[in-house]
Enzyme design. Structure first.
Site, PDB file in Angstrom:
ATOM      1  N   CYS A   1       5.657   0.028  -7.773  1.00 38.22           N
ATOM      2  CA  CYS A   1       5.543   0.846  -6.555  1.00 38.22           C
ATOM      3  C   CYS A   1       6.056   2.264  -6.808  1.00 38.22           C
ATOM      4  CB  CYS A   1       6.269   0.208  -5.382  1.00 38.22           C
ATOM      5  SG  CYS A   1       5.530  -1.331  -4.819  1.00 38.22           S
ATOM      6  N   ALA A   2       5.743   2.787  -7.987  1.00 39.68           N
ATOM      7  CA  ALA A   2       6.187   4.131  -8.360  1.00 39.68           C
ATOM      8  C   ALA A   2       5.106   4.791  -9.213  1.00 39.68           C
ATOM      9  CB  ALA A   2       7.513   4.081  -9.099  1.00 39.68           C
TER      10      ALA A   2
END
Length: 406
Positions: free
Chosen positions: A364-365
């Protein structure tokens, strides 16, 4: 109290199981931590013998459930040293907490031409809500860039602030790099420019004490499931004066004072006006047990043990050929890496065959992955129940994968 990893491990039932015929080495607590028996039992006991809908009930079960829920709010306020329990809102997790701020405080305070500052290392949960807010109102999203070592280019921060900056939204600890940001100086700078500060504490509160009064942040948010508690529950801290000014972002039961078809609706006071509907009371009870458990171990004890384990892991990983580590030497909780040119999914699959659980992917980056020009990374995370032997198994596993795949 002396910290004993063996005693801690005995409290976590899942750690005694095997995966692929080998003892489980769970190195994925940054995604979600395992739960001690004390948390599991507390939630089960509530459902077995104490469950009822909270608030306004006149019968004994409802009154007792309400008291238990509000006692957890008090315990959580002590855990982060808030001034008052009424500065804490129960949310589903960090993501909902940030969205609550964006949709309540943000919609009321951010206008066209204003700007919000985030960093290049943020989790999507601390990027996307601000992108959505900026798109709604015509504001600008500004980004603190990264250094190659995984720290922020803090020298650029003063140039990003101006009289139109409304918010600095920053992670306390990177979920990929383990970087702990220097919040005190960043918060001071933001306040000097009249901006508020939101801190994503999802990867910090389980590793060392957090004092929101000392930090002087305006918002602080974290999840229960990464703190050895249940899923679906978290805490949003908001300074009391700010919280009382914020309008609700969800409507329904529990958050109203009066409802009239002819005269409209008035809200109850904060924090309850942000808790529409029936709450996750069982999750709240479990969170309370998790806070009690972590506090009993001693966060300073946990911090010392985990830092020694991290130093050991980083030194041992130096023996793995073609291993690329991402992030600074001084870090908390996580070790992101790639092995040669092999995809993280392949490396993670091999490790799983050896009974070792790590996380693979973009974590999630995606902006951070783009900065390092990789599609994915492996991430091993260290918690208070992990051991030197598990680190050795990770190192041996990576060495074996390198021999097999070249």
């Amino acid at each position: 109290m002396t910290f004993s990893v063996d005693k801690v491990r005995a409290d976590f039932p899942v750690l005694s199981r095997e995966v692929n015929g080998l003892p489980l080495a769970y190195l994925d607590s940054a995604a979600s931590a395992q739960k001690p028996s004390q948390v599991i039992d507390a939630e089960a006991e509530f459902y077995r013998h104490g469950y009822a809908a909270v608030h306004r009930g006149i019968h004994t079960l409802s009154a007792q459930a309400t008291e238990k829920m509000e006692n957890v709010r008090k315990r959580a306020s002590l855990f982060i040293n808030a001034r008052s329990a009424e500065e804490l809102v129960f949310v589903r997790g960090t993501t909902e907490g940030i969205n609550l701020v964006a949709n309540s405080w943000g919609n009321s305070n951010v206008r066209a031409g204003d700007n919000i500052i985030i960093s290049q290392m943020e989790h999507h949960a601390n990027i996307v809500p601000w992108q959505m807010l900026c798109a709604r109102v015509g504001a600008e999203l500004r980004v603190i860039p990264l250094n190659p070592d995984g720290t922020l280019q803090l020298e650029t921060l003063p140039t990003l602030f101006d009289e139109k900056t409304r918010l600095l939204a920053i992670t306390h600890v990177s979920n990929v790099l383990g970087t702990e940001n220097p919040l005190a100086e960043m918060i001071t700078l933001a306040h000097q420019h009249g901006a508020k500060v939101l801190v994503d504490g999802a990867q910090a509160v389980m590793h060392h004490p957090v004092d929101v009064q000392a930090l002087d942040c305006d918002f602080y948010v974290f999840s229960g499931h990464k703190l050895y508690g249940p899923t679906g529950i978290g805490i949003l801290y908001v300074k009391e004066a700010l919280l009382q000014e914020m309008p609700p972002w969800e409507g329904g039961g529990s958050m109203i004072a009066t409802v009239s078809l002819s005269e409209g609706t008035t809200w109850t006071k904060a924090p309850w006006r942000f808790e529409a509907g029936t709450p996750n009371t069982g999750g709240i009870i479990g969170l309370g047990a998790a806070l009690e458990y972590v506090s009993a171990q001693g966060l300073n004890n946990i911090a010392e043990y985990e830092q020694n384990l991290m130093h050991y892991a980083l030194s041992q990983l130096e023996s793995v050929p073609d291993l690329t580590l991402y992030g600074p030497q001084n870090r908390l909780g996580v070790i992101a890496f790639n092995l040669g040119k092999h995809h993280a999914y392949d490396v993670g699959s091999f490790l799983d065959n050896y009974g070792i659980a790590v996380r693979t992917g973009h974590h999630c980056a995606m902006p951070l992955m783009a900065y390092y020009n990789v599609p994915a990374m492996c991430r091993a995370s260290l918690a208070m129940y992990n051991t030197h032997e598990e680190v050795d198994r990770l190192v041996t596993g990576l060495q074996r994968i390198h021999r097999l795949l070249g």
